[in-house]
Design an enzyme around this catalytic site. Structure first.
Site, PDB file in Angstrom:
ATOM      1  N   ASN A  57      -5.033   2.566 -13.372  1.00 39.64           N
ATOM      2  CA  ASN A  57      -4.085   1.616 -12.776  1.00 39.64           C
ATOM      3  C   ASN A  57      -2.679   2.186 -12.879  1.00 39.64           C
ATOM      4  O   ASN A  57      -2.360   2.892 -13.841  1.00 39.64           O
ATOM      5  CB  ASN A  57      -4.146   0.284 -13.547  1.00 39.64           C
ATOM      6  CG  ASN A  57      -3.177  -0.753 -12.994  1.00 39.64           C
ATOM      7  OD1 ASN A  57      -3.161  -1.021 -11.795  1.00 39.64           O
ATOM      8  ND2 ASN A  57      -2.355  -1.326 -13.859  1.00 39.64           N
ATOM      9  N   GLU A  99       6.464   6.198  -9.224  1.00 34.46           N
ATOM     10  CA  GLU A  99       5.032   5.896  -9.067  1.00 34.46           C
ATOM     11  C   GLU A  99       4.399   6.834  -8.043  1.00 34.46           C
ATOM     12  O   GLU A  99       3.282   7.333  -8.229  1.00 34.46           O
ATOM     13  CB  GLU A  99       4.828   4.451  -8.602  1.00 34.46           C
ATOM     14  CG  GLU A  99       5.235   3.408  -9.617  1.00 34.46           C
ATOM     15  CD  GLU A  99       5.010   1.999  -9.099  1.00 34.46           C
ATOM     16  OE1 GLU A  99       3.941   1.734  -8.526  1.00 34.46           O
ATOM     17  OE2 GLU A  99       5.913   1.158  -9.265  1.00 34.46           O
ATOM     18  N   ASP A 127      -3.444  -4.196 -18.646  1.00 36.75           N
ATOM     19  CA  ASP A 127      -2.450  -3.191 -19.060  1.00 36.75           C
ATOM     20  C   ASP A 127      -2.650  -2.663 -20.481  1.00 36.75           C
ATOM     21  O   ASP A 127      -1.707  -2.227 -21.127  1.00 36.75           O
ATOM     22  CB  ASP A 127      -1.027  -3.766 -18.955  1.00 36.75           C
ATOM     23  CG  ASP A 127      -0.715  -4.236 -17.546  1.00 36.75           C
ATOM     24  OD1 ASP A 127      -1.297  -3.676 -16.599  1.00 36.75           O
ATOM     25  OD2 ASP A 127       0.111  -5.146 -17.399  1.00 36.75           O
ATOM     26  N   LYS A 174      -5.928  -8.410  -9.038  1.00 32.49           N
ATOM     27  CA  LYS A 174      -7.039  -9.166  -9.627  1.00 32.49           C
ATOM     28  C   LYS A 174      -7.659  -8.398 -10.782  1.00 32.49           C
ATOM     29  O   LYS A 174      -7.644  -7.168 -10.810  1.00 32.49           O
ATOM     30  CB  LYS A 174      -8.110  -9.425  -8.557  1.00 32.49           C
ATOM     31  CG  LYS A 174      -7.609 -10.268  -7.394  1.00 32.49           C
ATOM     32  CD  LYS A 174      -7.387 -11.709  -7.827  1.00 32.49           C
ATOM     33  CE  LYS A 174      -6.789 -12.502  -6.681  1.00 32.49           C
ATOM     34  NZ  LYS A 174      -6.467 -13.878  -7.062  1.00 32.49           N
ATOM     35  N   HIS A 207       1.249   1.042 -13.267  1.00 29.39           N
ATOM     36  CA  HIS A 207       2.054  -0.111 -13.672  1.00 29.39           C
ATOM     37  C   HIS A 207       3.531   0.284 -13.604  1.00 29.39           C
ATOM     38  O   HIS A 207       3.900   1.373 -14.055  1.00 29.39           O
ATOM     39  CB  HIS A 207       1.679  -0.527 -15.101  1.00 29.39           C
ATOM     40  CG  HIS A 207       2.400  -1.754 -15.552  1.00 29.39           C
ATOM     41  ND1 HIS A 207       2.030  -3.028 -15.152  1.00 29.39           N
ATOM     42  CD2 HIS A 207       3.495  -1.920 -16.340  1.00 29.39           C
ATOM     43  CE1 HIS A 207       2.856  -3.909 -15.686  1.00 29.39           C
ATOM     44  NE2 HIS A 207       3.754  -3.270 -16.406  1.00 29.39           N
ATOM     45  N   ILE A 213     -10.559  -6.786 -12.985  1.00 27.36           N
ATOM     46  CA  ILE A 213     -11.798  -6.068 -12.665  1.00 27.36           C
ATOM     47  C   ILE A 213     -12.891  -6.543 -13.618  1.00 27.36           C
ATOM     48  O   ILE A 213     -12.713  -6.549 -14.838  1.00 27.36           O
ATOM     49  CB  ILE A 213     -11.588  -4.542 -12.818  1.00 27.36           C
ATOM     50  CG1 ILE A 213     -10.515  -4.035 -11.835  1.00 27.36           C
ATOM     51  CG2 ILE A 213     -12.900  -3.787 -12.612  1.00 27.36           C
ATOM     52  CD1 ILE A 213     -10.889  -4.112 -10.380  1.00 27.36           C
ATOM     53  N   GLY A 241       0.783  -1.238   0.000  1.00 28.30           N
ATOM     54  CA  GLY A 241       0.000   0.000   0.000  1.00 28.30           C
ATOM     55  C   GLY A 241       0.809   1.279   0.000  1.00 28.30           C
ATOM     56  O   GLY A 241       0.316   2.320   0.430  1.00 28.30           O
ATOM     57  N   SER A 242       2.035   1.244  -0.524  1.00 28.56           N
ATOM     58  CA  SER A 242       2.825   2.485  -0.508  1.00 28.56           C
ATOM     59  C   SER A 242       2.247   3.518  -1.484  1.00 28.56           C
ATOM     60  O   SER A 242       2.335   4.725  -1.226  1.00 28.56           O
ATOM     61  CB  SER A 242       4.301   2.213  -0.803  1.00 28.56           C
ATOM     62  OG  SER A 242       4.485   1.820  -2.140  1.00 28.56           O
ATOM     63  N   ASN A 243       1.654   3.076  -2.581  1.00 30.31           N
ATOM     64  CA  ASN A 243       1.016   4.040  -3.492  1.00 30.31           C
ATOM     65  C   ASN A 243      -0.229   4.659  -2.862  1.00 30.31           C
ATOM     66  O   ASN A 243      -0.513   5.841  -3.057  1.00 30.31           O
ATOM     67  CB  ASN A 243       0.659   3.373  -4.828  1.00 30.31           C
ATOM     68  CG  ASN A 243       1.838   3.331  -5.773  1.00 30.31           C
ATOM     69  OD1 ASN A 243       2.261   4.367  -6.273  1.00 30.31           O
ATOM     70  ND2 ASN A 243       2.396   2.144  -5.988  1.00 30.31           N
TER      71      ASN A 243
HETATM   72  C1  GRF Z   1       3.605  -1.076  -7.524  1.00 28.97           C
HETATM   73  O1  GRF Z   1       4.872  -1.273  -8.074  1.00 28.97           O
HETATM   74  C2  GRF Z   1       2.576  -0.989  -8.616  1.00 28.97           C
HETATM   75  O2  GRF Z   1       3.033  -0.373  -9.764  1.00 28.97           O
HETATM   76  C3  GRF Z   1       2.317  -2.425  -8.896  1.00 28.97           C
HETATM   77  O3  GRF Z   1       2.308  -3.038  -7.628  1.00 28.97           O
HETATM   78  C4  GRF Z   1       3.144  -2.293  -6.744  1.00 28.97           C
HETATM   79  C5  GRF Z   1       2.307  -1.937  -5.551  1.00 28.97           C
HETATM   80  O4  GRF Z   1       3.057  -1.360  -4.530  1.00 28.97           O
HETATM   81  N1  GRF Z   1       1.119  -2.581  -9.672  1.00 28.97           N
HETATM   82  P1  GRF Z   1       2.329  -0.769  -3.248  1.00 28.97           P
HETATM   83  O5  GRF Z   1       1.392  -1.828  -2.679  1.00 28.97           O
HETATM   84  O6  GRF Z   1       1.577   0.472  -3.674  1.00 28.97           O
HETATM   85  O7  GRF Z   1       3.422  -0.446  -2.275  1.00 28.97           O
END
Ligand code: GRF
Length: 197
Positions: free
Chosen positions: A107, A179, A150, A91, A109, A93, A12-14
């Site tokens: 999304n 990201e 993608d 997963k 990527h 969608i 969940g870092s994003n």
């Molecule tokens: C990220 O590299 C994202 O691009 C990919 O999965 C990773 C998720 O990282 N789809 P996080 O859970 O947001 O830390």
């Protein structure tokens, strides 16, 4: 106000980066729900600790794909969701969700699509493939979500160099930092009525 539902399967870092950027930049947006297929996802913990409604919803809890998709739609509607952000969601969608949220699902990527996308291109596999191909640059892509992995329209990309001696882990860190900049900037575009991504 843009009501965002974040879907995440892992750490969940994003999600964290997006949450922080919404507050820092005073975006006209808020995260209204966090949804994970994985009960052990760090993202769920983070959501709960921030007081965001966090749901573990997995296909296994339902008799068929349609029941699963309709439950997800109920949750999304109950929060008046206007944008779905897939941030490390592993997963597919369902088509009924893609239809209801046409061009309102994005999304992130960890590569420069259309290269290094599609089946099997997730996590460290992506960075291994980029290095094995001898690429000089990689990066992050935010794209619309369609029924194929993608393949939706690319909204934005940020490039990073691939440096001599990079391991997949080192490259992954450099891409992840990109990201964390790119995803909030795209969400800000959605939140900003003057831009129509
Ligand atoms: C990220 O590299 C994202 O691009 C990919 O999965 C990773 C998720 O990282 N789809 P996080 O859970 O947001 O830390």
């Amino acid at each position: 106000m843009l009501n965002i539902a974040v879907f995440a399967s892992g750490r969940g870092s994003n999600f964290d980066a997006l949450y922080a950027a919404i507050a820092e930049r005073k975006m006209d947006a808020r995260i209204v729900a966090l949804i994970s297929n994985n009960s052990g996802a760090g993202a769920l913990e983070k959501g709960r600790s921030l007081g965001i409604p966090a749901y573990h919803i997995s296909r296994k809890q339902f008799g068929d794909d349609a029941a699963f998709a309709h439950h997800l739609l109920d949750v999304l509607r109950s929060h008046a969701t206007s944008l779905i952000v897939l941030a490390g969601y592993m997963k597919r969608i369902d088509a009924v969700i893609i239809r209801e949220y046409h061009r309102r699902i994005i999304n992130i990527h960890p590569a420069l699509l259309p290269k290094f996308g599609g089946a099997g291109m997730f996590g460290m596999h992506v960075h291994e493939a980029v290095i094995a191909a001898g690429e000089k640059e990689s990066g992050a892509t935010v794209h619309h979500v369609t029924e194929e992995y993608d393949e939706g329209t690319i909204i934005a990309q940020e490039r990073v160099p691939v440096l001599p001696g990079d391991t997949p882990e080192v490259l992954a860190q450099r891409v992840l930092a990109a990201e964390h900049r790119l995803l909030p900037s795209v969400v800000e575009q959605f939140a900003n009525a003057s831009v129509n991504p």
